[in-house]
Design a protein around this motif. Sequence first.
Motif, mmCIF file in Angstrom:
data_model
loop_
_atom_site.group_PDB
_atom_site.id
_atom_site.type_symbol
_atom_site.label_atom_id
_atom_site.label_comp_id
_atom_site.label_asym_id
_atom_site.label_seq_id
_atom_site.Cartn_x
_atom_site.Cartn_y
_atom_site.Cartn_z
ATOM 1 N N ASP A 94 -9.192 -1.294 -5.787
ATOM 2 C CA ASP A 94 -9.167 -2.756 -5.699
ATOM 3 C C ASP A 94 -8.719 -3.344 -7.025
ATOM 4 O OD1 ASP A 94 -9.977 -3.034 -3.125
ATOM 5 O OD2 ASP A 94 -12.028 -3.639 -3.560
ATOM 6 N N PRO A 125 -7.435 -6.892 -7.555
ATOM 7 C CA PRO A 125 -6.943 -8.225 -7.176
ATOM 8 C C PRO A 125 -6.310 -8.942 -8.360
ATOM 9 C CG PRO A 125 -9.353 -8.198 -7.286
ATOM 10 C CD PRO A 125 -8.884 -6.773 -7.408
ATOM 11 N N GLY A 126 -5.195 -9.605 -8.088
ATOM 12 C CA GLY A 126 -4.518 -10.392 -9.118
ATOM 13 C C GLY A 126 -3.433 -9.635 -9.856
ATOM 14 N N TYR A 141 -16.893 -21.472 -14.632
ATOM 15 C CA TYR A 141 -17.762 -20.386 -14.194
ATOM 16 C C TYR A 141 -16.873 -19.162 -13.979
ATOM 17 C CZ TYR A 141 -20.607 -17.701 -10.927
ATOM 18 O OH TYR A 141 -21.301 -16.711 -10.314
ATOM 19 N N ALA A 142 -17.278 -18.024 -14.473
ATOM 20 C CA ALA A 142 -16.387 -16.862 -14.353
ATOM 21 C C ALA A 142 -17.172 -15.583 -14.087
ATOM 22 C CB ALA A 142 -15.564 -16.706 -15.623
ATOM 23 N N GLU A 143 -16.797 -14.920 -13.024
ATOM 24 C CA GLU A 143 -17.354 -13.587 -12.763
ATOM 25 C C GLU A 143 -16.371 -12.505 -13.186
ATOM 26 O OE1 GLU A 143 -19.973 -15.151 -8.998
ATOM 27 O OE2 GLU A 143 -18.396 -13.695 -8.615
ATOM 28 N N VAL A 144 -15.091 -12.817 -13.119
ATOM 29 C CA VAL A 144 -14.070 -11.892 -13.618
ATOM 30 C C VAL A 144 -13.666 -12.411 -14.989
ATOM 31 C CG1 VAL A 144 -11.797 -10.890 -13.212
ATOM 32 C CG2 VAL A 144 -13.295 -11.389 -11.288
ATOM 33 N N ASP A 169 -1.494 -6.703 -1.422
ATOM 34 C CA ASP A 169 -2.596 -7.671 -1.495
ATOM 35 C C ASP A 169 -3.687 -7.238 -2.462
ATOM 36 O OD1 ASP A 169 -1.376 -9.362 0.280
ATOM 37 O OD2 ASP A 169 -2.375 -8.531 2.038
ATOM 38 N N GLY A 170 -3.288 -6.706 -3.603
ATOM 39 C CA GLY A 170 -4.277 -6.355 -4.615
ATOM 40 C C GLY A 170 -4.998 -5.039 -4.391
ATOM 41 N N VAL A 171 -4.558 -4.268 -3.399
ATOM 42 C CA VAL A 171 -5.155 -2.949 -3.187
ATOM 43 C C VAL A 171 -4.095 -1.886 -3.441
ATOM 44 C CG1 VAL A 171 -6.305 -1.403 -1.564
ATOM 45 C CG2 VAL A 171 -6.765 -3.846 -1.471
ATOM 46 N N PHE A 205 -19.235 -10.053 -3.313
ATOM 47 C CA PHE A 205 -17.830 -10.056 -2.901
ATOM 48 C C PHE A 205 -17.522 -11.341 -2.169
ATOM 49 C CE2 PHE A 205 -14.274 -9.246 -0.160
ATOM 50 C CZ PHE A 205 -13.428 -8.502 -0.953
ATOM 51 N N PRO A 206 -16.403 -11.983 -2.421
ATOM 52 C CA PRO A 206 -15.486 -11.713 -3.536
ATOM 53 C C PRO A 206 -15.983 -12.344 -4.831
ATOM 54 C CG PRO A 206 -14.643 -13.492 -2.173
ATOM 55 C CD PRO A 206 -15.931 -13.069 -1.548
ATOM 56 N N ALA A 207 -15.564 -11.790 -5.954
ATOM 57 C CA ALA A 207 -15.893 -12.381 -7.246
ATOM 58 C C ALA A 207 -15.183 -13.724 -7.363
ATOM 59 C CB ALA A 207 -15.449 -11.450 -8.377
ATOM 60 N N LEU A 208 -15.859 -14.693 -7.954
ATOM 61 C CA LEU A 208 -15.298 -16.034 -8.041
ATOM 62 C C LEU A 208 -15.129 -16.465 -9.489
ATOM 63 C CD1 LEU A 208 -17.391 -18.088 -5.442
ATOM 64 C CD2 LEU A 208 -15.111 -17.169 -5.141
ATOM 65 N N ASN A 209 -14.031 -17.134 -9.759
ATOM 66 C CA ASN A 209 -13.854 -17.858 -11.016
ATOM 67 C C ASN A 209 -13.566 -19.307 -10.656
ATOM 68 O OD1 ASN A 209 -14.116 -15.464 -12.360
ATOM 69 N ND2 ASN A 209 -12.159 -15.571 -13.425
ATOM 70 N N TYR A 234 -10.844 -19.449 -7.783
ATOM 71 C CA TYR A 234 -10.149 -18.175 -7.583
ATOM 72 C C TYR A 234 -11.139 -17.200 -6.980
ATOM 73 C CZ TYR A 234 -6.846 -20.169 -10.917
ATOM 74 O OH TYR A 234 -5.950 -20.989 -11.551
ATOM 75 N N PHE A 283 -11.477 -13.354 -5.870
ATOM 76 C CA PHE A 283 -10.819 -12.048 -6.022
ATOM 77 C C PHE A 283 -11.151 -11.190 -4.808
ATOM 78 C CE2 PHE A 283 -9.132 -12.307 -10.340
ATOM 79 C CZ PHE A 283 -9.733 -13.482 -10.758
ATOM 80 N N PRO A 305 -9.302 -8.689 -2.572
ATOM 81 C CA PRO A 305 -8.120 -7.893 -2.245
ATOM 82 C C PRO A 305 -8.179 -7.291 -0.842
ATOM 83 C CG PRO A 305 -9.600 -6.641 -3.638
ATOM 84 C CD PRO A 305 -10.198 -8.013 -3.515
ATOM 85 N N GLY A 332 -3.917 -10.494 -3.568
ATOM 86 C CA GLY A 332 -5.342 -10.260 -3.350
ATOM 87 C C GLY A 332 -6.251 -11.303 -3.949
ATOM 88 N N VAL A 333 -5.681 -12.394 -4.442
ATOM 89 C CA VAL A 333 -6.514 -13.469 -4.989
ATOM 90 C C VAL A 333 -6.292 -14.723 -4.147
ATOM 91 C CG1 VAL A 333 -7.004 -14.918 -6.992
ATOM 92 C CG2 VAL A 333 -6.396 -12.529 -7.325
#
Lengths: 128, 150
Positions: A40, A42-43, A76-79, A105-107, B44-48, B59, B61, B63, B130-131
């Motif tokens: 995974d 993503p992005g 706010y940020a989880e990533v 798709d990010g995979v 899931f999914p991680a959020l920003n 955002y 995430f 995928p 995937g985002v």
Amino acid sequence: MTDKQDKAAVRRSESADELQTLLPAVDVFEDKDGILLLVDMPGVPKDKLELRIDNDTLLIEGNIAPDTPENMQAVYAEVRLSRYRRAFSLSSDLDTARIDAQLRDGVLNLRIPKHAYAQPRKIEVKVA
Amino acid sequence: MYESLLNFPGGLLAEFERLQQELQQEFANPGRPGSIRALASGAFPALNVGSSPSAIEIYAFAPGLDASKLDVQIDHGLLSISGERESALPQDNGTLSTYANERFAGPFKRTVSLPGDADPEKVQAHYRNGVLHITVARQESAQPKRIDIQ
């Protein structure tokens, strides 16, 4: 501070950046033909994905492409990092020359086949 | 040889490295905004979420999803993202071994509360690499305006 110290400081911070990477979640499945690795990421667009094989080590790295409008502030940020990195050691029965990689798709979908000689086969017993 | 016995992809050392990295990610990221609602890590999914003078940017995430099956709704100032991700587990014909199954599978739903000046009529959502990127515009009356002095 002298130039030399400056450079050393820069190098240290660079290596710290390298340490701070996201660890992508993976699935690893094996069947008789080979290994299926799903990652995974993503992005990460195709051109920011890097796959390397070095001495039986498979290194997967990718950068998240920034998609933020100007003057946006994070609320706010989880990533919180923008680089994924994960490494695997491969065994010699895997044929690294025939790895098939697809990013959708990010995979990341990696198919690592086994060498033909490493695939299971039935040994016939002959009657003497 | 030991790798195959212990079922750790990449060996035991790599597994320790992974644990160490996970711990670092949990505790060693000062300076960036943290969680306002304490959420279990790994949701899931991680959020920003980001904010600009003209819009709120979200955002997710997520995928490997079919964009047409993603459900995004705004109700009473709450934006919710829901859907389902299918398991990638191949069909087992007797020879399948699973060494790692970390990727999320199953139904999910995440909710973000929008600020009061969000305009639920002006929402855009794109799914790329995937985002899922959702832009909720702020109401024009709430945007900063320069006032001319006469």
